[in-house]
Design an enzyme around this catalytic site. Structure first.
Site, PDB file in Angstrom:
ATOM      1  N   LYS A 158      32.906  53.835  29.511  1.00  0.00           N
ATOM      2  CA  LYS A 158      33.119  52.075  29.195  1.00  0.00           C
ATOM      3  C   LYS A 158      33.352  51.620  29.911  1.00  0.00           C
ATOM      4  CE  LYS A 158      35.301  53.425  24.646  1.00  0.00           C
ATOM      5  NZ  LYS A 158      35.951  52.330  23.187  1.00  0.00           N
ATOM      6  N   GLY A 165      30.364  46.995  23.024  1.00  0.00           N
ATOM      7  CA  GLY A 165      29.294  47.783  23.221  1.00  0.00           C
ATOM      8  C   GLY A 165      28.622  47.939  24.698  1.00  0.00           C
ATOM      9  N   HIS A 208      34.511  50.832  11.993  1.00  0.00           N
ATOM     10  CA  HIS A 208      34.372  50.313  12.956  1.00  0.00           C
ATOM     11  C   HIS A 208      35.614  49.169  11.702  1.00  0.00           C
ATOM     12  CE1 HIS A 208      34.241  46.233  15.645  1.00  0.00           C
ATOM     13  NE2 HIS A 208      34.800  45.975  14.394  1.00  0.00           N
ATOM     14  N   GLU A 287      39.795  47.922  21.276  1.00  0.00           N
ATOM     15  CA  GLU A 287      39.767  46.203  22.093  1.00  0.00           C
ATOM     16  C   GLU A 287      40.093  45.050  21.455  1.00  0.00           C
ATOM     17  OE1 GLU A 287      35.270  44.558  22.331  1.00  0.00           O
ATOM     18  OE2 GLU A 287      35.546  46.524  23.807  1.00  0.00           O
ATOM     19  N   ASN A 289      40.199  40.788  20.798  1.00  0.00           N
ATOM     20  CA  ASN A 289      38.967  39.691  20.901  1.00  0.00           C
ATOM     21  C   ASN A 289      39.846  38.645  20.631  1.00  0.00           C
ATOM     22  OD1 ASN A 289      37.023  41.815  18.917  1.00  0.00           O
ATOM     23  ND2 ASN A 289      36.082  41.172  21.087  1.00  0.00           N
ATOM     24  N   ARG A 291      39.737  35.841  20.575  1.00  0.00           N
ATOM     25  CA  ARG A 291      39.279  33.994  20.057  1.00  0.00           C
ATOM     26  C   ARG A 291      38.456  34.492  18.243  1.00  0.00           C
ATOM     27  NH1 ARG A 291      34.721  38.598  21.058  1.00  0.00           N
ATOM     28  NH2 ARG A 291      33.569  38.926  19.126  1.00  0.00           N
ATOM     29  N   VAL A 294      32.741  35.705  14.492  1.00  0.00           N
ATOM     30  CA  VAL A 294      31.989  34.979  13.139  1.00  0.00           C
ATOM     31  C   VAL A 294      32.362  35.421  11.782  1.00  0.00           C
ATOM     32  CG1 VAL A 294      29.719  36.050  12.326  1.00  0.00           C
ATOM     33  CG2 VAL A 294      30.085  35.745  15.247  1.00  0.00           C
TER      34      VAL A 294
END
Ligand code: MV4
Length: 446
Positions: A158, A165, A208, A287, A289, A291, A294
Site C-alpha cells: 500500500k 484503494g 468495509h 485508515e 478520512n 473530511r 459522500v
C-alpha cells in the site's frame, strides 16, 4: 458563528453546504468553474464566483484562485466538501494563514492521518487492532521479504500517501513481491509524489465498515455508528447502509469505542471517518478520512444529526453539545449513487445533456442532487447524478422502499447505473446482507 462561508466545491455537495449555511443563517459564497457556469444550484447561494476553466487543476484544485475568491468575498471560513482540496493540509494551512477558518481538523492532524503508515502507528499506539505487517514504510526488498515471511502470503503493498484503494498491489510469492514493490513505488511516486509503501497481510474477503466520528475543539469526541460500504466496484462505492448487516452489538460497540479513542489520541476535531476491514468477528483499522464523505447522509438518517451543520458549528468553536449516550439510532438507511455511466462500456463515464429527469420521492426518500431536466453533466468531474437515500424501520423495508424509488427514477439523455441498482436490490445475497467487497465484481462477472 461565522457570517459568511466560501464553498470550495461543486455539484451536490456544494448544494448540501449551501442548504446547511442557510439553516444556520450563515451567508454562503459558492465558487464555480466555467464548465459549471449557469448550473441551477449556484443561484441558491448568496454569491457565486468564477474561479477558472473546466479542468479541476485550473479551478477547484487551484489554491491561489480559491484563496483569491475567499479574499474578494471576505468570508471567514472555507468548506472544502469532499474530493478536490478537502484533505490537502497545505490548503488548510494557507486558509488559516490568511485568517480564514478551514472547516476541518488541524493542519497537523490532516497531515498525520494523510500518511497511512503514520495513521496506522497512531492506531497501534492507541491499542486498536490493525492488520499485521511492516512497522511503517519498507525501505528495501529485504525488509519487504522479511515482513512477508513473518505474516505469510498473500500480502498487500500500500502507498503511504495513497488511500481509497489507489496504489495497492497484491503479492503471492517472493518474486511477485519484489516486482510489485517496484511497480507500486513508481505508481505511488507518479500519483502522490511519494514513493513510500508499506506492507500488510492481505485479508481475502473483507467487509468495509466505517465509523463516523465528530469531535470538537475542546477534545470531546463521539461516534455516530457505522456505515457498511462493501458494495463497491474498483474502489468506487455504489451502495452504503447503516446499520451494517455484518455487525452484532458487541462488534459495533468495540469499533465505535476504538474510533473515538483513535480520534482523541490525534486531537481530531470536526467530522471524520475511521475505516475498518471486518472479517468474521475480527476488525482491523485501515485508515482515517479527514473530511465529510459522500455517504454521510446515511448517518444523518439513522441519527437525525445534520453532519454539515455540525462541521460548521465545530469549526466556529462551538462544542458538541451532546454526549455519546444521547446519540440515538433509529431504523435503517440505505444510499445508492446514481452515476452517468455506461453499463455496456464497463461503466465508463457518460457525461452529457440530461434531457429529462424525474427523481423518486414520497415517504422516507431523500434525494441529494444538483441535477434538473436540461442539466448538462460536464466531462471534467465525477459522474454522480444523485444520491438516493431511504430510511425505514427495518432493513427489509428499506430495501423495498429503495426498489420502489429506483423504479420511479427516470434519467433520459445519458446512460446510468440505475439498472445495476435494480438488480442488486433484488439479489438474494444482498437481501440477506451476505456480501463482502467481492460481491459486486462477482455479480458483474456472472
Ligand atoms: C486491504 C484489503 C485487504 N487486506 N488491506 C481498499 C481501500 C483501502 N481503503 C483499503 N482497501 C483494502 N485494504 C488488507 N490488508 C482489501 C482492501 C480492499 C477493499 C477495501 C474496502 C472496500 C473495497 C475493497 C476492495 C478491494 C480491496
Amino acid at each position: 458563528m461565522f457570517q459568511r462561508v466560501l464553498i470550495a466545491n461543486r455539484g451536490e455537495i456544494a448544494l448540501r453546504v449551501i442548504r446547511a449555511c442557510r439553516e444556520l443563517d450563515v451567508e454562503s459564497v459558492v465558487v464555480y468553474s466555467q464548465a459549471d457556469a449557469g448550473a441551477p444550484y449556484l443561484e441558491l447561494a448568496d454569491e457565486a464566483i468564477c474561479i477558472g476553466p473546466g479542468p479541476s487543476a485550473k479551478s477547484y484544485l487551484s489554491i491561489p484562485n480559491i484563496i483569491s475568491a475567499a479574499e474578494i468575498a471576505d468570508v471567514d471560513a472555507v468548506h472544502p466538501g469532499y474530493g478536490f482540496l478537502s484533505e490537502n493540509s497545505h490548503f488548510a494551512e494557507i486558509c488559516r494563514a490568511n485568517n480564514i477558518e478551514f472547516i476541518g481538523p488541524d493542519v497537523a492532524t490532516i497531515r498525520r492521518v494523510g500518511d497511512k503508515a503514520e495513521a496506522k502507528a497512531a492506531a497501534v499506539a492507541a491499542g486498536i487492532p490493525v492488520v499485521e505487517g511492516s512497522d511503517g514504510p519498507v525501505n528495501n526488498d529485504e525488509e519487504a521479504l522479511e515482513v512477508a515471511r513473518k505474516v505469510g502470503y498473500p500480502v498487500l503493498i500500500k502507498a503511504v500517501s495513497g488511500g481509497g484503494g489507489r496504489g495497492m498491489r497484491v503479492a503471492h510469492n517472493d518474486m511477485s513481491l519484489v516486482t510489485n514493490l517496484q511497480t507500486a513505488r513508481t505508481e505511488a511516486q507518479a500519483a502522490f509524489g511519494d514513493a513510500n509503501v508499506y506492507i500488510e497481510k492481505y485479508i481475502e474477503d473483507p467487509r468495509h465498515v466505517e465509523i463516523q466520528i465528530l469531535g470538537d475543539k475542546k477534545g470531546d469526541v463521539i461516534h455516530l455508528g457505522e456505515r457498511d460500504c462493501s458494495v463497491q466496484r474498483r474502489h468506487q462505492k455504489v451502495i452504503e447502509e447503516s446499520p451494517s448487516p455484518a455487525l452484532g452489538n458487541d462488534l459495533r460497540t468495540k469499533m465505535g469505542r476504538a474510533a473515538v479513542k483513535l480520534a482523541k489520541s490525534v486531537g481530531y476535531h470536526g467530522a471524520g471517518t475511521v475505516e475498518f476491514l471486518v472479517s468474521g468477528k475480527s476488525f482491523y483499522f485501515i485508515e482515517v478520512n479527514a473530511r465529510i464523505q459522500v455517504e454521510h447522509p446515511v448517518t444523518e438518517l439513522v441519527t437525525g444529526i445534520d453532519l454539515i451543520r455540525e462541521q460548521i458549528r465545530i469549526a466556529s468553536g462551538e462544542t458538541l453539545g451532546r454526549k455519546q449516550q444521547h446519540v440515538n439510532f433509529r431504523g435503517h438507511a440505505i444510499e445508492v449513487r446514481i452515476n452517468a455511466e455506461d453499463p455496456d462500456r464497463n461503466f465508463a463515464p457518460s457525461p452529457g445533456l440530461v434531457t429529462s429527469y424525474r427523481p423518486a420521492g414520497g415517504p422516507g426518500v431523500r434525494i441529494d442532487s444538483h441535477v434538473v431536466s436540461g442539466y448538462r453533466i460536464p466531462p471534467y468531474y465525477d459522474s454522480m447524478i444523485a444520491k438516493v437515500l431511504v430510511h425505514a424501520d427495518t432493513r427489509d423495508e428499506a430495501i423495498l422502499r429503495m426498489r420502489r424509488a429506483m423504479d420511479e427514477y427516470k434519467v433520459d439523455g445519458v446512460k446510468t447505473n440505475l439498472g445495476l441498482h435494480r438488480r442488486i436490490l433484488r439479489n438474494a445475497y444482498f437481501q440477506r446482507g451476505e456480501y463482502s467487497t467481492r460481491f459486486l465484481d462477482e455479480l458483474l462477472s456472472a
